[in-house]
Write a protein that holds these residues in place. Structure first.
Motif, PDB file in Angstrom:
ATOM      1  N   VAL A 165       0.843  -1.192   0.000  1.00 33.91           N
ATOM      2  CA  VAL A 165       0.000   0.000   0.000  1.00 33.91           C
ATOM      3  C   VAL A 165       0.883   1.249   0.000  1.00 33.91           C
ATOM      4  O   VAL A 165       1.675   1.460   0.923  1.00 33.91           O
ATOM      5  CB  VAL A 165      -0.934   0.016   1.222  1.00 33.91           C
ATOM      6  N   LEU A 166       0.767   2.055  -1.042  1.00 31.53           N
ATOM      7  CA  LEU A 166       1.488   3.313  -1.108  1.00 31.53           C
ATOM      8  C   LEU A 166       0.858   4.267  -0.087  1.00 31.53           C
ATOM      9  O   LEU A 166      -0.367   4.356   0.009  1.00 31.53           O
ATOM     10  CB  LEU A 166       1.378   3.901  -2.514  1.00 31.53           C
ATOM     11  N   PRO A 167       1.669   4.978   0.710  1.00 31.10           N
ATOM     12  CA  PRO A 167       1.093   5.913   1.689  1.00 31.10           C
ATOM     13  C   PRO A 167       0.085   6.851   1.040  1.00 31.10           C
ATOM     14  O   PRO A 167       0.377   7.480   0.017  1.00 31.10           O
ATOM     15  CB  PRO A 167       2.315   6.673   2.207  1.00 31.10           C
ATOM     16  N   GLN A 168      -1.088   6.926   1.621  1.00 34.85           N
ATOM     17  CA  GLN A 168      -2.183   7.711   1.043  1.00 34.85           C
ATOM     18  C   GLN A 168      -2.821   8.554   2.142  1.00 34.85           C
ATOM     19  O   GLN A 168      -3.111   8.063   3.223  1.00 34.85           O
ATOM     20  CB  GLN A 168      -3.230   6.777   0.427  1.00 34.85           C
ATOM     21  N   VAL A 169      -3.036   9.814   1.843  1.00 38.25           N
ATOM     22  CA  VAL A 169      -3.667  10.730   2.798  1.00 38.25           C
ATOM     23  C   VAL A 169      -4.917  11.307   2.153  1.00 38.25           C
ATOM     24  O   VAL A 169      -4.877  11.767   1.002  1.00 38.25           O
ATOM     25  CB  VAL A 169      -2.703  11.872   3.209  1.00 38.25           C
ATOM     26  N   LEU A 170      -6.015  11.276   2.885  1.00 41.57           N
ATOM     27  CA  LEU A 170      -7.280  11.844   2.407  1.00 41.57           C
ATOM     28  C   LEU A 170      -7.750  12.898   3.406  1.00 41.57           C
ATOM     29  O   LEU A 170      -7.919  12.606   4.591  1.00 41.57           O
ATOM     30  CB  LEU A 170      -8.343  10.748   2.268  1.00 41.57           C
ATOM     31  N   ILE A 171      -7.935  14.112   2.941  1.00 43.31           N
ATOM     32  CA  ILE A 171      -8.430  15.203   3.778  1.00 43.31           C
ATOM     33  C   ILE A 171      -9.760  15.673   3.216  1.00 43.31           C
ATOM     34  O   ILE A 171      -9.857  16.027   2.033  1.00 43.31           O
ATOM     35  CB  ILE A 171      -7.429  16.373   3.840  1.00 43.31           C
ATOM     36  N   ASN A 172     -10.792  15.679   4.047  1.00 39.77           N
ATOM     37  CA  ASN A 172     -12.112  16.166   3.657  1.00 39.77           C
ATOM     38  C   ASN A 172     -12.249  17.617   4.119  1.00 39.77           C
ATOM     39  O   ASN A 172     -12.188  17.904   5.316  1.00 39.77           O
ATOM     40  CB  ASN A 172     -13.209  15.312   4.289  1.00 39.77           C
ATOM     41  N   VAL A 173     -12.446  18.514   3.178  1.00 40.53           N
ATOM     42  CA  VAL A 173     -12.518  19.938   3.492  1.00 40.53           C
ATOM     43  C   VAL A 173     -13.967  20.416   3.376  1.00 40.53           C
ATOM     44  O   VAL A 173     -14.540  20.414   2.274  1.00 40.53           O
ATOM     45  CB  VAL A 173     -11.633  20.753   2.529  1.00 40.53           C
ATOM     46  N   PRO A 174     -14.597  20.836   4.485  1.00 40.09           N
ATOM     47  CA  PRO A 174     -15.965  21.365   4.410  1.00 40.09           C
ATOM     48  C   PRO A 174     -15.989  22.683   3.627  1.00 40.09           C
ATOM     49  O   PRO A 174     -15.149  23.561   3.847  1.00 40.09           O
ATOM     50  CB  PRO A 174     -16.342  21.594   5.885  1.00 40.09           C
ATOM     51  N   VAL A 175     -16.944  22.802   2.713  1.00 41.81           N
ATOM     52  CA  VAL A 175     -17.076  24.008   1.897  1.00 41.81           C
ATOM     53  C   VAL A 175     -18.550  24.343   1.734  1.00 41.81           C
ATOM     54  O   VAL A 175     -19.426  23.533   2.043  1.00 41.81           O
ATOM     55  CB  VAL A 175     -16.425  23.814   0.508  1.00 41.81           C
ATOM     56  N   SER A 176     -18.819  25.542   1.224  1.00 40.20           N
ATOM     57  CA  SER A 176     -20.219  25.943   1.028  1.00 40.20           C
ATOM     58  C   SER A 176     -20.753  25.503  -0.331  1.00 40.20           C
ATOM     59  O   SER A 176     -21.944  25.238  -0.482  1.00 40.20           O
ATOM     60  CB  SER A 176     -20.355  27.463   1.177  1.00 40.20           C
ATOM     61  N   GLU A 213     -21.962  14.859   0.394  1.00 44.05           N
ATOM     62  CA  GLU A 213     -21.854  15.911   1.407  1.00 44.05           C
ATOM     63  C   GLU A 213     -21.194  17.144   0.794  1.00 44.05           C
ATOM     64  O   GLU A 213     -20.575  17.079  -0.262  1.00 44.05           O
ATOM     65  CB  GLU A 213     -21.016  15.420   2.605  1.00 44.05           C
ATOM     66  N   GLN A 214     -21.314  18.295   1.506  1.00 41.75           N
ATOM     67  CA  GLN A 214     -20.663  19.524   1.042  1.00 41.75           C
ATOM     68  C   GLN A 214     -19.199  19.507   1.469  1.00 41.75           C
ATOM     69  O   GLN A 214     -18.765  20.227   2.364  1.00 41.75           O
ATOM     70  CB  GLN A 214     -21.388  20.762   1.585  1.00 41.75           C
ATOM     71  N   LEU A 215     -18.443  18.636   0.803  1.00 43.22           N
ATOM     72  CA  LEU A 215     -17.022  18.465   1.078  1.00 43.22           C
ATOM     73  C   LEU A 215     -16.263  18.413  -0.238  1.00 43.22           C
ATOM     74  O   LEU A 215     -16.785  17.943  -1.244  1.00 43.22           O
ATOM     75  CB  LEU A 215     -16.758  17.151   1.832  1.00 43.22           C
ATOM     76  N   VAL A 216     -15.029  18.893  -0.196  1.00 42.48           N
ATOM     77  CA  VAL A 216     -14.090  18.623  -1.272  1.00 42.48           C
ATOM     78  C   VAL A 216     -13.036  17.680  -0.706  1.00 42.48           C
ATOM     79  O   VAL A 216     -12.436  17.952   0.332  1.00 42.48           O
ATOM     80  CB  VAL A 216     -13.431  19.911  -1.801  1.00 42.48           C
ATOM     81  N   ARG A 217     -12.836  16.552  -1.367  1.00 44.87           N
ATOM     82  CA  ARG A 217     -11.901  15.534  -0.882  1.00 44.87           C
ATOM     83  C   ARG A 217     -10.555  15.702  -1.600  1.00 44.87           C
ATOM     84  O   ARG A 217     -10.506  15.737  -2.831  1.00 44.87           O
ATOM     85  CB  ARG A 217     -12.463  14.136  -1.117  1.00 44.87           C
ATOM     86  N   VAL A 218      -9.495  15.781  -0.802  1.00 44.11           N
ATOM     87  CA  VAL A 218      -8.144  15.897  -1.326  1.00 44.11           C
ATOM     88  C   VAL A 218      -7.398  14.608  -0.989  1.00 44.11           C
ATOM     89  O   VAL A 218      -7.197  14.300   0.185  1.00 44.11           O
ATOM     90  CB  VAL A 218      -7.402  17.104  -0.721  1.00 44.11           C
TER      91      VAL A 218
END
Length: 442
Positions: free
Chosen positions: A366-377, A413-418
């Motif tokens: 598994v290659l290191p993977q980071v997921l950040i969910n950013v709440p937005v309008s 959801e009102q999120l942008v996933r990075v």
């Protein structure tokens, strides 16, 4: 005006965005679209997960179905894949599942299955939404639909699982985290029927505790229980049991990509993997692609959402697909992702090989993977912002082809996933945080 249907049905905060009035209107419109070709009165399977708001939404949906002249077959609290299966097994015109899957308890959702238990395409969902407009003639007298309960629904579904999941788990100890959701009613019974010694946790739904610090999105309790009981493996489901993640005997998490790798190689060995193809989404880890390439398996890539995996599976006649989140689809055994069936097949692979799950999962790195969910309008506007696109381009340059970045609006959801993959966890984290800061600032 925003489209009513998301990537997996209609979702929202129950009794706020997702009201009884909306549920009733959706049900009536669905009868006009999905029941239009019925030779007799349309028949509709209705199931739900155990969250409290499911009771009022079930009542509203059934009222809408009956008001439009359809009979509702209530199957009670069952997994989403059970509704898909039962829609076909009862020869119903369509099915409805009331669930917000892995979302928190205050949310709920309504998803439809067409005849045969298949998910709807965008055009059909748009037709249902369009049919909600304006007054429609209503049947009266004997034309009004009826509501009936199906006491054999769970038994039918368990028999289906046994037929496709095997019964050779003797000697295995399995911990099952039922997420205080729909799996609590069938999961432990299915694994026990297959021969395993089962320890069930979070298997006491009260309508309010679904997905609360448990299940496939919170695996800590499952990891601790596997170590405490010396279990061979642990299986974690979500609220509607269409997902399955696992924990090996050392307490390490085995995600959906690793599960797909294990099952793909098993099917490849048996000659069951059609055209040696696995279907996965853009979120699947690069390590899955590398492992499959080494094994002579081609990976077809789709957008995020099991509906898109299903579309590719059906279009190509392929035998296996899924998502990193634990939605695994095997068309020969069902029309949608089935967490309990996935758990049965994974446990069967451990039993038949005599190998530890940790050893089976080691087929991929598994290659290191980071997921950040950013709440937005406004998730779509933010994702398309010039500053965000520039930040993504800079990240791609920094990765030099030794990783990847994926930015996308959430489907529910009102999120942008990075999401960032890199050769080290520190690099992935740093790049993801920099891009997430830009997203949050828009």
């Amino acid at each position: 005006m925003a489209r009513l249907f998301g990537t997996d049905g209609v979702r929202g905060r129950a009794n706020d965005q997702l009201t009884a009035e909306l549920a009733l209107a959706l049900a009536s419109a669905a009868v006009r679209v999905l029941g239009a070709d019925a030779q007799t009165r349309p028949r509709v399977v209705v199931g739900r997960d155990p969250r409290a708001s499911g009771e009022l939404l079930e009542a509203a949906l059934c009222a809408g179905l009956a008001a439009a002249g359809a009979d509702a077959i209530r199957v009670g609290v069952v997994p989403t894949p059970a509704v898909a299966f039962l829609t076909a097994d009862y020869a119903a015109d369509f099915g409805v599942m009331i669930s917000a899957s892995h979302n928190p308890m205050p949310d709920n959702g309504i998803k439809f299955f067409g005849a045969g238990g298949h998910k709807l395409d965008d055009a059909t969902e748009d037709a249902i939404e369009a049919a909600m407009a304006g007054e429609q003639p209503r049947p009266v007298g004997a034309g009004v639909g009826r509501l009936v309960d199906a006491p054999d629904a769970v038994t039918r579904y368990l028999d289906h699982l046994a037929a496709h999941g095997g019964t050779h788990l003797d000697g295995l100890t399995v911990v099952v985290d039922c997420a205080n959701g729909a799996a609590a009613h069938v999961g432990p019974r299915a694994y026990e029927a297959a021969g395993a010694r089962v320890i069930a946790i979070h298997a006491a739904p009260d309508g309010l505790n679904i997905n609360k610090d448990c299940g496939s999105t919170h695996l800590g309790d499952l990891q601790r229980a596997v170590l405490e009981h010396g279990a061979d493996l642990g299986l974690g489901h979500d609220g509607d049991a269409d997902r399955c993640l696992a924990v090996d005997s050392t307490g390490a998490v085995v995600d959906g990509d690793q599960i797909m790798a294990i099952l793909a190689l098993a099917m490849h060995e048996r000659g069951e993997l059609t055209d040696d193809v696995l279907v996965a989404t853009v979120m699947s880890n690069l390590g899955l692609h590398l492992a499959m390439t080494a094994a002579g398996v081609d990976v077809k890539v789709t957008g995020v959402g099991d509906r898109y995996v299903l579309e590719e599976l059906r279009a190509g006649g392929y035998a296996l697909g899924g998502e990193q989140s634990g939605h695994i689809v095997i068309p020969s055994a069902g029309t949608t992702g089935d967490g309990v069936l996935t758990g049965l097949l994974l446990a069967r692979r451990v039993a038949e090989t005599g190998r530890r799950l940790a050893d089976l999962a080691a087929v991929m790195t598994v290659l290191p993977q980071v997921l950040i969910n950013v709440p937005v309008s406004d998730k779509h506007a933010v994702a398309a912002a010039e500053s965000v696109e520039a930040a993504v381009a800079a990240a791609e340059t920094e990765l030099h082809g030794a990783g990847r970045i994926l930015l996308r609006p959430s489907g529910t959801e009102q999120l942008v996933r990075v999401m960032v993959e890199a050769t080290t966890a520190d690099d992935a984290q740093a790049i993801a945080e920099r891009v997430a800061e830009v997203v949050a600032a828009v």
